[in-house]
Design a protein around this motif. Structure first.
Motif, PDB file in Angstrom:
ATOM      1  N   GLN A  36     -44.077 -27.279  22.233  1.00 29.11           N
ATOM      2  CA  GLN A  36     -45.302 -26.473  22.237  1.00 29.11           C
ATOM      3  C   GLN A  36     -46.481 -27.270  22.791  1.00 29.11           C
ATOM      4  OE1 GLN A  36     -46.122 -25.008  18.292  1.00 29.11           O
ATOM      5  NE2 GLN A  36     -44.305 -23.701  18.244  1.00 29.11           N
ATOM      6  N   PHE A  37     -46.574 -28.533  22.384  1.00 27.87           N
ATOM      7  CA  PHE A  37     -47.685 -29.383  22.801  1.00 27.87           C
ATOM      8  C   PHE A  37     -47.665 -29.593  24.315  1.00 27.87           C
ATOM      9  CE2 PHE A  37     -50.298 -33.185  23.101  1.00 27.87           C
ATOM     10  CZ  PHE A  37     -51.293 -32.925  22.171  1.00 27.87           C
ATOM     11  N   ILE A  38     -46.487 -29.860  24.866  1.00 29.66           N
ATOM     12  CA  ILE A  38     -46.364 -30.061  26.311  1.00 29.66           C
ATOM     13  C   ILE A  38     -46.638 -28.750  27.053  1.00 29.66           C
ATOM     14  CG2 ILE A  38     -44.732 -30.590  28.178  1.00 29.66           C
ATOM     15  CD1 ILE A  38     -43.479 -32.662  26.221  1.00 29.66           C
ATOM     16  N   ASP A  39     -46.150 -27.636  26.529  1.00 27.64           N
ATOM     17  CA  ASP A  39     -46.419 -26.338  27.145  1.00 27.64           C
ATOM     18  C   ASP A  39     -47.915 -26.046  27.206  1.00 27.64           C
ATOM     19  OD1 ASP A  39     -43.730 -25.850  27.537  1.00 27.64           O
ATOM     20  OD2 ASP A  39     -43.557 -24.351  25.939  1.00 27.64           O
ATOM     21  N   GLU A  40     -48.642 -26.404  26.153  1.00 23.29           N
ATOM     22  CA  GLU A  40     -50.074 -26.127  26.080  1.00 23.29           C
ATOM     23  C   GLU A  40     -50.926 -27.124  26.864  1.00 23.29           C
ATOM     24  OE1 GLU A  40     -51.151 -25.919  21.935  1.00 23.29           O
ATOM     25  OE2 GLU A  40     -49.657 -24.354  21.552  1.00 23.29           O
ATOM     26  N   ASN A  41     -50.469 -28.386  26.923  1.00 21.90           N
ATOM     27  CA  ASN A  41     -51.309 -29.448  27.491  1.00 21.90           C
ATOM     28  C   ASN A  41     -50.750 -30.125  28.746  1.00 21.90           C
ATOM     29  OD1 ASN A  41     -53.398 -29.618  25.243  1.00 21.90           O
ATOM     30  ND2 ASN A  41     -51.482 -29.828  24.117  1.00 21.90           N
ATOM     31  N   ASP A  42     -49.515 -29.855  29.087  1.00 22.23           N
ATOM     32  CA  ASP A  42     -48.821 -30.430  30.246  1.00 22.23           C
ATOM     33  C   ASP A  42     -48.416 -31.895  30.076  1.00 22.23           C
ATOM     34  OD1 ASP A  42     -48.910 -28.028  31.684  1.00 22.23           O
ATOM     35  OD2 ASP A  42     -50.895 -28.517  32.486  1.00 22.23           O
ATOM     36  N   TYR A  43     -48.862 -32.553  29.046  1.00 25.70           N
ATOM     37  CA  TYR A  43     -48.456 -33.935  28.772  1.00 25.70           C
ATOM     38  C   TYR A  43     -48.732 -34.245  27.305  1.00 25.70           C
ATOM     39  CZ  TYR A  43     -53.434 -35.088  29.155  1.00 25.70           C
ATOM     40  OH  TYR A  43     -54.791 -35.151  28.977  1.00 25.70           O
ATOM     41  N   ILE A  44     -48.243 -35.403  26.863  1.00 25.64           N
ATOM     42  CA  ILE A  44     -48.407 -35.816  25.458  1.00 25.64           C
ATOM     43  C   ILE A  44     -49.587 -36.776  25.351  1.00 25.64           C
ATOM     44  CG2 ILE A  44     -47.307 -37.070  23.557  1.00 25.64           C
ATOM     45  CD1 ILE A  44     -45.363 -35.073  23.855  1.00 25.64           C
ATOM     46  N   PHE A  45     -50.370 -36.583  24.315  1.00 24.63           N
ATOM     47  CA  PHE A  45     -51.434 -37.532  23.986  1.00 24.63           C
ATOM     48  C   PHE A  45     -51.645 -37.508  22.481  1.00 24.63           C
ATOM     49  CE2 PHE A  45     -53.438 -33.510  25.114  1.00 24.63           C
ATOM     50  CZ  PHE A  45     -54.287 -33.271  24.059  1.00 24.63           C
ATOM     51  N   CYS A  46     -52.307 -38.525  21.975  1.00 23.13           N
ATOM     52  CA  CYS A  46     -52.583 -38.628  20.545  1.00 23.13           C
ATOM     53  C   CYS A  46     -53.633 -37.583  20.169  1.00 23.13           C
ATOM     54  CB  CYS A  46     -53.080 -40.030  20.213  1.00 23.13           C
ATOM     55  SG  CYS A  46     -53.547 -40.249  18.477  1.00 23.13           S
ATOM     56  N   GLU A  47     -53.331 -36.778  19.179  1.00 25.10           N
ATOM     57  CA  GLU A  47     -54.278 -35.742  18.750  1.00 25.10           C
ATOM     58  C   GLU A  47     -55.489 -36.329  18.030  1.00 25.10           C
ATOM     59  OE1 GLU A  47     -52.612 -31.772  17.528  1.00 25.10           O
ATOM     60  OE2 GLU A  47     -50.803 -32.995  17.301  1.00 25.10           O
ATOM     61  N   GLU A  48     -55.391 -37.576  17.600  1.00 21.69           N
ATOM     62  CA  GLU A  48     -56.502 -38.224  16.892  1.00 21.69           C
ATOM     63  C   GLU A  48     -57.456 -38.914  17.867  1.00 21.69           C
ATOM     64  OE1 GLU A  48     -58.904 -39.247  13.803  1.00 21.69           O
ATOM     65  OE2 GLU A  48     -57.149 -37.962  13.663  1.00 21.69           O
TER      66      GLU A  48
END
Length: 102
Positions: A36-48
């Motif tokens: 879901q995170f990759i679908d929404e943002n196109d890549y991974i990053f720290c949410e904090e």
């Protein structure tokens, strides 16, 4: 007389789940959170801290699995809304702070 259920944990609806089932559902929820995170943002990053160049990211439970079980809300341990993607540094800080607050 109430039966004792060994190695099972209560959900808020009264059902009980075995530890092996919980572990499988947690793994599935973490994969879904990442998808879901990759679908929404196109890549991974720290949410904090929002860093995206970390080598490792962790799927951290907002309410720990232990607390979910203790509170009889085991289903929260495999709820994607109870999982936050953190870089290793932020995750270690969160765990350290949680330990100090006990």
């Amino acid at each position: 007389k109430q039966r004792i259920f060994m190695n099972t944990y209560k959900c808020s609806d009264g059902t009980r789940l075995k530890q092996s089932v919980i572990e499988r559902l947690i793994t599935k929820a973490k994969k879904e959170k990442l998808r879901q995170f990759i679908d929404e943002n196109d890549y991974i990053f720290c949410e904090e801290c929002k860093i995206n160049n970390s080598f490792k990211f962790d799927c951290s439970h907002d309410l720990s699995v232990k607390k979910c079980k203790e509170q009889g809300k085991t289903e929260l341990s495999f709820d994607v809304n109870n999982i936050t993607i953190l870089c290793r540094t932020c995750h270690q800080i969160k765990v350290h702070l949680a330990c100090r607050l006990k």
